[in-house]
Design an enzyme around this catalytic site. Structure first.
Site, PDB file in Angstrom:
ATOM      1  N   PRO A   1      58.450 -33.232   1.041  1.00  0.00           N
ATOM      2  CG  PRO A   1      57.609 -32.172  -0.849  1.00  0.00           C
ATOM      3  CD  PRO A   1      57.283 -33.189   0.177  1.00  0.00           C
ATOM      4  CG  MET A   2      62.928 -29.130   4.845  1.00  0.00           C
ATOM      5  SD  MET A   2      62.220 -30.031   6.220  1.00  0.00           S
ATOM      6  CE  MET A   2      63.424 -31.295   6.454  1.00  0.00           C
ATOM      7  CB  CYS A   3      59.112 -26.210   0.810  1.00  0.00           C
ATOM      8  SG  CYS A   3      58.596 -27.376  -0.458  1.00  0.00           S
ATOM      9  CB  THR A   4      55.335 -29.886   2.203  1.00  0.00           C
ATOM     10  OG1 THR A   4      55.523 -29.837   0.798  1.00  0.00           O
ATOM     11  CG2 THR A   4      53.881 -30.141   2.526  1.00  0.00           C
TER      12      THR A   4
ATOM     13  CB  SER B   1      56.409 -22.747   5.082  1.00  0.00           C
ATOM     14  OG  SER B   1      57.194 -23.300   4.064  1.00  0.00           O
TER      15      SER B   1
END
Lengths: 458, 356
Positions: free
Chosen positions: A235-238, A241
């Site tokens: 996932p992009m959030c992982t 950030s």
């Protein structure tokens, strides 16, 4: 002595009967009396899936050897093993196709290739080896992909069996679609002589599978599309950030930092085969990992993540290739999907994959699609790409409006993409589509257009 | 450039790292290095031997000795892709050498044309693993007993027509590691309810646990007493191919060769006779092995060699080098109208009880 577990694990598959017949060194007459009695029982009867060229008679063995034409798609790990086994088993008319050239990392398992062959086309080198080793075997090679491959297919539809050792799902779906498009239906009934059996499978590390597909009759590639595990995409959030693994750091650099920093110039994409590129990604990944106290970033891992490398070893390919051979025949009686795993001990299992009634590739039935008239075309596009049973890559959508062909959205040609892009934001109603509208969708995953029937929900 | 590898002592060269890349990703650098230090003896270079040789050489062992005293014949060449087409009459190991070496110049491949029975005990002890194909029962038992006691891993395998088997003996004290999910102990704080007190299994974190296992010898495996009460139950679970193996090994001992297609008629009769004698002597009904077995056990079928060779080769790599496998078994793969892959684990403790 400690107790060992006593269990027996066994499995029966039904065997292709002409495998017996194949196992004769072509051209020699050292058959002893009674050697093929058990085989003759079967070759002297027709079966439900008998290929029309196959006539039950006592000369069947030689006939099969002399006429059976096999296409091997892919000359990599599985392809090399397949070619060896097919040739030693007596098949003499083999075509092999591969679009790749030989890389040094192939050498740990693709044993028809040696260090001095690096850079040469795989299909050619493989065919050379087989032709030199097996007298009487005539292996032809084609170093091709895309259009040349389509052209090749259009000239060569008299293969009796197609055997695939491919490394991508898209390629498999493409071959699958190609064979489905060759099927002939007379008054809605399938003409079985237009069926070309497809033997497919794959390996990854210690795991593998082999399956038989009779296009139009048994489950096809698309019928069981959900069996393929999804690509690992974090996932992009992982990635952005909250990284925890070294892979997250590498993906951060690959997806976000590279386009920003453009380390090798404007518009220069990340090339997994360029050591300088990998070195750059490796260094940046180390820096990012240090920020989050993550260990484990290595050059090898960086390369693996960027190139999506799948580990591979010779022995698994050897086993799976043979299971192909066993499935491989005028009858195709492996019924019909086998998995194999020797990570821990030995495990194998066979089941009958079922044909999907509304399969987008082989069912010949327009696919149902339900949308509200106020849904946008973009939502339809997302459905085509995100649905696990469709998994399209860049679909082109056309339809018939007022008796004329209208392109709703087409991605594959830049000028048309630009012209039709505004349609994505329009609602289906605005575009003039009605309840029951038929949409024709073309995509790289299928050689034939897929028909969809649009049903409006309130 | 490849920083990680250079830090290690016993450096893997860049060339090796590039070539073995795809398998290093599978079993790790340490395992590859251990592989790189192991010497293996392979006896018998017919179809099965050639497949095992290919898999071991490609994997990157230090040295592989090919031992075979027989000459190439048209029949033996049929399922063997290492021997060139014009090599009839040459020694089998010698004829296979060039292509075998060619598979991977980084491996020391040697050909030995002696008969395996003439080799002294010391000869076998120079290897880390020994793989016996096409050998007599007596020789296999002798080598197995000799090597197992010196912690040399022993593997046996054969192809009889459509049937194939393999057996591994890892000795009395085989050390291995097993990956186990970590058990997380509950926290000391007593605020939450009773569920929290249970140890939880964290599937993301694993630890490597060292274990030891003990294996039965080939002799024990072949001399199971089938007349005891316990054995009746075991008999039901035993594939008939186990008895087929007994018959074929007896044929090999009596005739000094495998069943030969050129003398199919007389060999078939002899096989049926041996079947009756052997099974009766074991106290087992000869009907366990129907007459039809005869038509399936001549010669070596290429695809069967490839499968058994694939699994056998991989087992040698995994067990002798990676210390991760644990079970000893007869793997019997028979093709006689059905493809049949069987794994059969031998239960030692029950065997012991029956001997008392």
């Amino acid at each position: 002595m400690p107790e060992l577990i006593s269990l027996s694990l066994s499995l029966s598959l039904s065997l292709s009967l002409s495998i017996h017949s194949m196992l004769v060194d072509g051209g020699t007459t050292s058959d002893w009396q009674g050697r093929w009695d058990h085989v003759k029982k079967f070759l002297e009867r027709a079966g439900p899936f008998t290929h029309p060229d196959f006539e039950p008679n006592t000369e069947s063995l030689q006939f099969l050897l002399d006429t059976c034409k096999i296409l091997v798609v892919g000359a990599g790990g599985l392809g090399c093993e397949l070619l060896k086994d097919l040739a030693l088993s007596g098949f003499r008319h083999i075509h092999v196709v591969d679009m790749d050239t030989i890389d040094v990392s192939n050498l740990n398992r693709q044993f028809l290739f040696r260090p001095q062959d690096v850079g040469r086309p795989k299909a050619e080198v493989a065919a050379d080896f087989i032709n030199r080793r097996v007298p009487g075997c005539r292996t032809c090679s084609l170093f091709a992909s895309g259009d040349r491959l389509i052209f090749f297919f259009s000239l060569n539809t008299e293969f009796h069996i197609i055997v695939c050792g491919l490394d991508s799902v898209i390629a498999r779906r493409w071959i699958n679609g190609m064979l489905l498009s060759l099927l002939v239906y007379e008054d809605g009934v399938l003409n079985t002589s237009s069926i070309i059996p497809l033997i497919d499978g794959g390996t990854e590390g210690f795991k593998g599978n082999a399956r038989v597909i009779l296009p139009g009759m048994t489950a096809c590639i698309d019928c069981t599309l959900e069996l393929y595990p999804p690509q690992i995409n974090f996932p992009m959030c992982t990635i952005a950030s909250m990284p925890r693994l070294p892979e997250h750091c590498i993906e951060y650099v690959r997806i976000l930092q590279w386009p920003k920093d453009k380390p090798f110039g404007d518009g220069v994409g990340l090339d997994g085969d360029d050591p300088k590129h990998i070195q750059w990604v490796f260094q940046r990944s180390l820096e990012r990992a240090a920020q989050f106290n993550i260990t484990g970033v290595t050059y090898r891992l960086t390369q693996g993540v960027v190139k999506r490398i799948i580990p591979a070893v010779a022995s698994t390919n050897a086993v799976i290739a043979v299971l192909y051979i066993c499935a491989d025949s005028a009858y195709g009686t492996l019924n019909n999907y086998l998995v194999f795993n020797d990570v821990d001990g030995l495990y194998t299992y066979t089941f009958e994959a079922e044909k999907k009634e509304n399969c987008s590739a082989c069912s010949q039935v327009p696919q149902d699609m339900h949308f509200s008239p106020s849904a946008t075309l973009q939502e339809v596009l997302n459905y085509l790409t995100d649905s696990t049973s469709l998994q399209m890559k860049s679909p082109d959508i056309t339809t018939t409006l007022d008796g004329r062909n209208k392109t709703l959205y087409l991605q594959t040609i830049a000028s048309i993409e630009e012209r039709t892009r505004p349609n994505l934001g329009r609602t289906l109603k605005e575009l003039g589509l009605v309840d029951g509208q038929e949409l024709a969708v073309a995509d790289v995953t299928t050689p034939q257009t897929v028909l969809f029937k649009l049903s409006f929900t309130s | 450039m490849i920083d990680m590898i250079e830090k290690e002592d016993n450096v893997i060269s860049e060339e090796e790292a590039a070539q073995y890349d795809r398998q290093i990703r599978l079993w790790g650098l340490e395992a590859q290095k251990r592989l790189r230090g192991s010497r293996v003896l392979l006896v018998g270079l017919r179809g099965l031997g050639a497949e095992v040789a290919k898999n071991l050489i490609l994997a990157g062992v230090k040295g592989l000795t090919l031992l075979d005293h027989e000459q190439v014949t048209e029949e033996s060449r049929r399922a063997q892709f290492l021997i060139p087409v014009d090599a009839d009459g040459q020694n089998q190991a010698q004829a296979s050498l060039e292509r075998a070496q060619f598979l991977n110049p980084m491996v020391e491949v040697k050909a030995d044309t002696d008969q395996v029975e003439t080799k002294s005990d010391d000869f076998f002890l120079q290897f880390d693993a020994v793989c016996l194909t096409g050998c007599s029962r007596d020789l296999m038992v002798r080598v197995d007993q000799l090597c197992a006691s010196k912690n040399i891993k022993v593997f046996c395998g054969d192809i009889f027509g459509y049937h194939g088997y393999m057996f591994s003996d890892l000795g009395q004290e085989h050390h291995y590691v097993e990956e186990k999910a970590k058990v997380v102990k509950p926290s000391e704080q007593a605020n939450d309810g009773p569920e929290v007190k249970k140890p939880k299994i964290d599937l993301n974190e694993t630890t490597m646990v060292k274990k030891t296992a003990s294996f039965c010898s080939l002799k024990e495996a072949l001399e199971i007493d089938w007349t005891s009460d316990d054995s009746k139950a075991r008999l039901k679970r035993t594939p008939p191919e186990y008895f087929l193996l007994q018959v074929l090994l007896k044929f090999r001992t009596d005739k000094g060769r495998n069943p030969d297609p050129c003398s199919f008629a007389e060999d078939s009769l002899l096989l049926l006779q041996i079947r009756d004698d052997v099974l009766e002597a074991m106290g087992v009904n000869p009907e366990l092995l129907p007459d039809s077995f005869v038509s399936y056990c001549f010669s070596e079928m290429a695809p069967v060699c490839a499968v058994v060779g694939g699994v056998l080769g991989q087992e040698i790599v995994k067990i002798a080098v990676l210390h991760v496998l644990v079970t000893s078994y007869f793997k019997l793969e028979c093709i006689n109208g059905n493809i049949y892959m069987g794994i059969w684990h031998l239960d030692i403790s029950r065997m012991n009880k029956t001997l008392i």
